[in-house]
Design an enzyme around this catalytic site. Sequence first.
Site, PDB file in Angstrom:
ATOM      1  N   ALA A  65      35.453  36.489  42.102  1.00 17.55           N
ATOM      2  CA  ALA A  65      36.971  35.228  42.291  1.00 17.55           C
ATOM      3  C   ALA A  65      37.614  36.104  42.795  1.00 17.55           C
ATOM      4  CB  ALA A  65      37.029  34.815  40.887  1.00 17.55           C
ATOM      5  N   GLY A 109      32.699  36.052  39.830  1.00 17.58           N
ATOM      6  CA  GLY A 109      32.076  34.876  39.301  1.00 17.58           C
ATOM      7  C   GLY A 109      30.500  34.829  41.221  1.00 17.58           C
ATOM      8  N   GLU A 112      27.735  35.294  38.907  1.00 18.56           N
ATOM      9  CA  GLU A 112      27.498  34.038  39.076  1.00 18.56           C
ATOM     10  C   GLU A 112      27.216  32.745  39.943  1.00 18.56           C
ATOM     11  OE1 GLU A 112      31.620  33.736  37.391  1.00 18.56           O
ATOM     12  OE2 GLU A 112      30.929  33.373  35.364  1.00 18.56           O
ATOM     13  N   GLU A 132      35.284  40.210  33.739  1.00 17.45           N
ATOM     14  CA  GLU A 132      36.351  39.869  33.928  1.00 17.45           C
ATOM     15  C   GLU A 132      36.951  39.999  32.149  1.00 17.45           C
ATOM     16  OE1 GLU A 132      33.709  38.415  34.073  1.00 17.45           O
ATOM     17  OE2 GLU A 132      33.557  37.246  35.596  1.00 17.45           O
TER      18      GLU A 132
HETATM   19  N1  CAA Z   1      39.421  39.989  43.995  1.00 15.74           N
HETATM   20  C1  CAA Z   1      40.086  39.927  45.126  1.00 15.74           C
HETATM   21  N2  CAA Z   1      40.456  41.228  46.014  1.00 15.74           N
HETATM   22  C2  CAA Z   1      39.255  42.266  45.730  1.00 15.74           C
HETATM   23  C3  CAA Z   1      38.440  42.064  44.393  1.00 15.74           C
HETATM   24  C4  CAA Z   1      38.342  40.249  43.919  1.00 15.74           C
HETATM   25  N3  CAA Z   1      37.171  40.313  42.548  1.00 15.74           N
HETATM   26  N4  CAA Z   1      37.393  43.109  43.883  1.00 15.74           N
HETATM   27  C5  CAA Z   1      37.988  43.645  45.125  1.00 15.74           C
HETATM   28  N5  CAA Z   1      38.795  43.395  45.475  1.00 15.74           N
HETATM   29  C6  CAA Z   1      39.466  44.139  47.397  1.00 15.74           C
HETATM   30  C7  CAA Z   1      40.256  45.066  46.425  1.00 15.74           C
HETATM   31  O1  CAA Z   1      41.664  44.673  46.040  1.00 15.74           O
HETATM   32  C8  CAA Z   1      40.672  45.955  48.420  1.00 15.74           C
HETATM   33  O2  CAA Z   1      41.647  44.826  48.582  1.00 15.74           O
HETATM   34  P1  CAA Z   1      42.501  46.300  49.538  1.00 15.74           P
HETATM   35  O3  CAA Z   1      41.531  47.175  50.418  1.00 15.74           O
HETATM   36  O4  CAA Z   1      43.799  45.627  50.278  1.00 15.74           O
HETATM   37  O5  CAA Z   1      42.883  47.290  48.574  1.00 15.74           O
HETATM   38  C9  CAA Z   1      39.068  45.865  48.454  1.00 15.74           C
HETATM   39  O6  CAA Z   1      38.992  44.700  47.911  1.00 15.74           O
HETATM   40  C10 CAA Z   1      37.813  46.870  48.453  1.00 15.74           C
HETATM   41  O7  CAA Z   1      37.717  47.316  47.279  1.00 15.74           O
HETATM   42  P2  CAA Z   1      38.415  48.265  46.765  1.00 15.74           P
HETATM   43  O8  CAA Z   1      39.042  49.737  46.870  1.00 15.74           O
HETATM   44  O9  CAA Z   1      38.794  48.745  44.862  1.00 15.74           O
HETATM   45  O10 CAA Z   1      37.137  49.725  46.236  1.00 15.74           O
HETATM   46  P3  CAA Z   1      35.718  50.453  45.397  1.00 15.74           P
HETATM   47  O11 CAA Z   1      34.687  50.532  46.036  1.00 15.74           O
HETATM   48  O12 CAA Z   1      37.184  51.545  44.943  1.00 15.74           O
HETATM   49  O13 CAA Z   1      35.376  49.242  43.746  1.00 15.74           O
HETATM   50  C11 CAA Z   1      34.770  47.405  42.688  1.00 15.74           C
HETATM   51  C12 CAA Z   1      34.886  48.793  43.684  1.00 15.74           C
HETATM   52  C13 CAA Z   1      34.362  48.042  42.086  1.00 15.74           C
HETATM   53  C14 CAA Z   1      34.761  45.792  42.895  1.00 15.74           C
HETATM   54  C15 CAA Z   1      36.057  47.035  42.987  1.00 15.74           C
HETATM   55  O14 CAA Z   1      36.420  46.203  43.553  1.00 15.74           O
HETATM   56  C16 CAA Z   1      36.777  45.848  41.574  1.00 15.74           C
HETATM   57  O15 CAA Z   1      36.890  45.952  40.004  1.00 15.74           O
HETATM   58  N6  CAA Z   1      36.621  44.160  41.751  1.00 15.74           N
HETATM   59  C17 CAA Z   1      37.183  43.711  41.559  1.00 15.74           C
HETATM   60  C18 CAA Z   1      35.677  43.173  40.388  1.00 15.74           C
HETATM   61  C19 CAA Z   1      36.454  41.957  39.784  1.00 15.74           C
HETATM   62  O16 CAA Z   1      36.658  42.351  38.379  1.00 15.74           O
HETATM   63  N7  CAA Z   1      35.148  40.707  39.512  1.00 15.74           N
HETATM   64  C20 CAA Z   1      36.092  39.391  38.651  1.00 15.74           C
HETATM   65  C21 CAA Z   1      36.995  38.956  39.509  1.00 15.74           C
HETATM   66  S1  CAA Z   1      37.310  37.696  38.260  1.00 15.74           S
HETATM   67  C22 CAA Z   1      36.174  36.325  38.321  1.00 15.74           C
HETATM   68  O17 CAA Z   1      35.193  36.388  39.110  1.00 15.74           O
HETATM   69  C23 CAA Z   1      36.258  35.039  36.970  1.00 15.74           C
HETATM   70  C24 CAA Z   1      35.114  34.312  37.710  1.00 15.74           C
HETATM   71  O18 CAA Z   1      33.934  34.025  36.375  1.00 15.74           O
HETATM   72  C25 CAA Z   1      35.291  33.213  38.468  1.00 15.74           C
END
Ligand code: CAA
Length: 258
Positions: A65, A109, A112, A132
Site C-alpha cells: 500500500a 498489500g 496481499e 508492515e
Molecule cells: N509506498 C510508497 N512508495 C513506495 C513504496 C510504498 N509501499 N515502496 C517503494 N516506494 C517508493 C520509494 O519511496 C521510492 O520513491 P523515491 O524514488 O521517490 O524515493 C521508490 O518507490 C523506489 O523505492 P526504493 O528506493 O526504496 O527502492 P529499493 O530498490 O531500494 O527498495 C523495497 C525496494 C525494498 C521494496 C523498498 O522500496 C521498500 O521497503 N518499500 C516498502 C515496502 C513496504 O513496507 N510495504 C508495505 C507497505 S504497508 C502495507 O502494504 C499495508 C497493508 O497491508 C495494506
Amino acid sequence: MAYSHIVVDVKGSVGIIRLDRPKALNALCAELFVELAEALDGFEANDAIGAIVLTGSKKAFAAGADIMEMQTKNYMDVYMGNFLTGQEERISTCRKPVIAAVAGYALGGGCEIAMMCDFILAADNAQFGQPEIKLGTIPGLGGTQRLTRFVGKSKAMEMCLTGRMMGAEEAERAGLVSRIVPLDDLMDEAVKVAGEIAELSQPIVMMAKESVKKSYETTLREGIMFERRVFHSTFSTEDQKEGMSAFAEKRTPEFKNR
Ligand code: CAA
C-alpha cells in the site's frame, strides 16, 4: 478507457492488467485501487474474456500500500473511512479466474492482492513479504489471515513478526505459489495458462473456483457437501453433456458456456 496507474490489454480471451506506477514500485495508491476495480469490472462483464492475469513490472509486482498516502492518516480517518474495505478487495470477489504473475517485490498489500488471486505464478526473482511490522503497523488487506492459511502458522508468524522476505523457491515449497517460471517467460506462461482456462466452459470454471474457495470458509464436511451439490449441478449444463460426449467420441469439446 485511459488509466493512469495500470495498463489494460487483451490477448485472445485473456484480460491482462499490469500495475504501472514504476516510480513507486507499483505502490497501491487509492486511485490505483479504483482503476484496478474498474478494469476487473470490465473484464467480468465481458463475455469474451474467460480469465484474467494480474501482473506488475520485472522489478515489482507491488511494493505494498502507498506509505506516503498512509503516513498522515489517523485512527478516525481509517476507521470512519473504513480504509481498505471496499474496492481494494475487488479481486477477491471476482467470479472469473484471476492469475497473479508475480516478478520482483510482492510486499505488504502487494503480497496481499497476489494472495487474493486464484493462484500465483512466480518469476524466479519474486520476493514475498509482509513488512508492515517495520512501519509500526500490521498487514491490513488480509495478510495475517491468507498467508497463515496458505503457508501455515510458523512461517506466516515469522514473516509477519519480522518482515522477512521469502524468495520464489521458498514460496513454492511453502505452497504460496503454484509454480516458478524464468523471469523472461513469466507473462507468456501466465497468458498461456489463462488461455487454456478460458477455452474451458466458463460456468464450470466458475463453479470449480467457487468450490475450491469454499474450502477456506467452511468445515470439511460442509465443504464436501457444497462441492457435491455443485458437482451435481454441472449435470444440468449443456457443457457437461458436450465435454463427456466429446471424450467418448474422441473429439475436442466445443463449450458454449451454457
Ligand atoms: N509506498 C510508497 N512508495 C513506495 C513504496 C510504498 N509501499 N515502496 C517503494 N516506494 C517508493 C520509494 O519511496 C521510492 O520513491 P523515491 O524514488 O521517490 O524515493 C521508490 O518507490 C523506489 O523505492 P526504493 O528506493 O526504496 O527502492 P529499493 O530498490 O531500494 O527498495 C523495497 C525496494 C525494498 C521494496 C523498498 O522500496 C521498500 O521497503 N518499500 C516498502 C515496502 C513496504 O513496507 N510495504 C508495505 C507497505 S504497508 C502495507 O502494504 C499495508 C497493508 O497491508 C495494506
